[in-house]
Design an enzyme around this catalytic site. Structure first.
Site, PDB file in Angstrom:
ATOM      1  N   HIS A  16       0.841  -1.207   0.000  1.00  0.00           N
ATOM      2  CA  HIS A  16       0.000   0.000   0.000  1.00  0.00           C
ATOM      3  C   HIS A  16       0.877   1.259   0.000  1.00  0.00           C
ATOM      4  O   HIS A  16       0.610   2.213  -0.734  1.00  0.00           O
ATOM      5  CB  HIS A  16      -0.888   0.044   1.256  1.00  0.00           C
ATOM      6  N   ARG A  89      -2.893  -6.309  -7.850  1.00  0.00           N
ATOM      7  CA  ARG A  89      -1.792  -7.283  -7.889  1.00  0.00           C
ATOM      8  C   ARG A  89      -2.002  -8.356  -8.940  1.00  0.00           C
ATOM      9  O   ARG A  89      -1.142  -8.649  -9.748  1.00  0.00           O
ATOM     10  CB  ARG A  89      -1.673  -7.994  -6.524  1.00  0.00           C
ATOM     11  N   SER A 126      -3.339  -7.620   2.823  1.00  0.00           N
ATOM     12  CA  SER A 126      -3.707  -7.428   4.229  1.00  0.00           C
ATOM     13  C   SER A 126      -4.275  -8.713   4.814  1.00  0.00           C
ATOM     14  O   SER A 126      -4.010  -9.037   5.977  1.00  0.00           O
ATOM     15  CB  SER A 126      -4.744  -6.308   4.357  1.00  0.00           C
TER      16      SER A 126
END
Ligand code: PNS
Length: 160
Positions: A16, A89, A126
């Site tokens: 991030h 991604r 995450s």
């Protein structure tokens, strides 16, 4: 020009941070919007996520960090932002982002720019970091130092 980088950031990762840094080189001002995704069960509450993103982005002069309790399009209107920047991604990220970009564009005239994640961070998410943290493994290779410190402090509080 001003852009918003929105996300749940639960927790904020080095992937991030890389997207926010790159966005701050493309735009004059960047607002990081820490939001709520109703489909997610969060590890950290909104206020803590905001503080962790702020601590992690402190060195980036053109970046501010704000909570986003409502819709992203309303955040964009309130902050006078016309561009959303998101990282992606894998192929499935692009599909999800495409749907959100099209919905946001249909609600207002906001544009979305998708930055491909740097290959070195393409396996970091995450949700994987949360699993590693819950399994008591070291998350420091994947998240800013502020997130590591916060997790350690919250473990102390809960074990007291
Ligand atoms: O990091 P995430 O979970 O992919 O971030 C998703 C987030 C928070 C950016 C998205 O859920 C969002 O924009 N939430 C705010 C509410 C909203 O506007 N929902 C409609 C999106 S089309």
């Amino acid at each position: 020009m001003k852009a918003v980088v929105p996300g749940s950031f639960d927790p904020f990762t080095l992937g991030h941070l890389d997207i926010v840094e790159r966005a701050s080189r493309l735009f004059d001002q960047v607002v990081v919007a820490v939001g709520l995704n109703s489909a997610k069960d969060y590890l950290f509450p909104l206020e803590e996520r905001v503080e962790l993103v702020r601590a992690s982005c402190r060195q980036l002069a053109a970046v501010t960090v704000e909570p986003m309790p409502g819709l992203l399009v309303d955040f964009c209107l309130a902050h006078d932002v016309g561009t959303i920047v998101k990282g992606a991604r894998l192929g499935r990220d692009f599909e999800v982002e495409l749907g959100m970009a099209q919905m946001n564009a249909s609600l207002t005239a906001v544009e979305t720019v998708i930055l491909p994640t740097r290959p070195s961070w393409s396996f970091v998410s995450s949700s994987l970091v949360r699993q590693i943290a819950r399994g008591q493994r070291d998350i420091s290779p994947y998240v800013p130092a502020a997130v590591v410190d916060h997790l350690q402090r919250s473990r102390h509080v809960h074990s007291d």
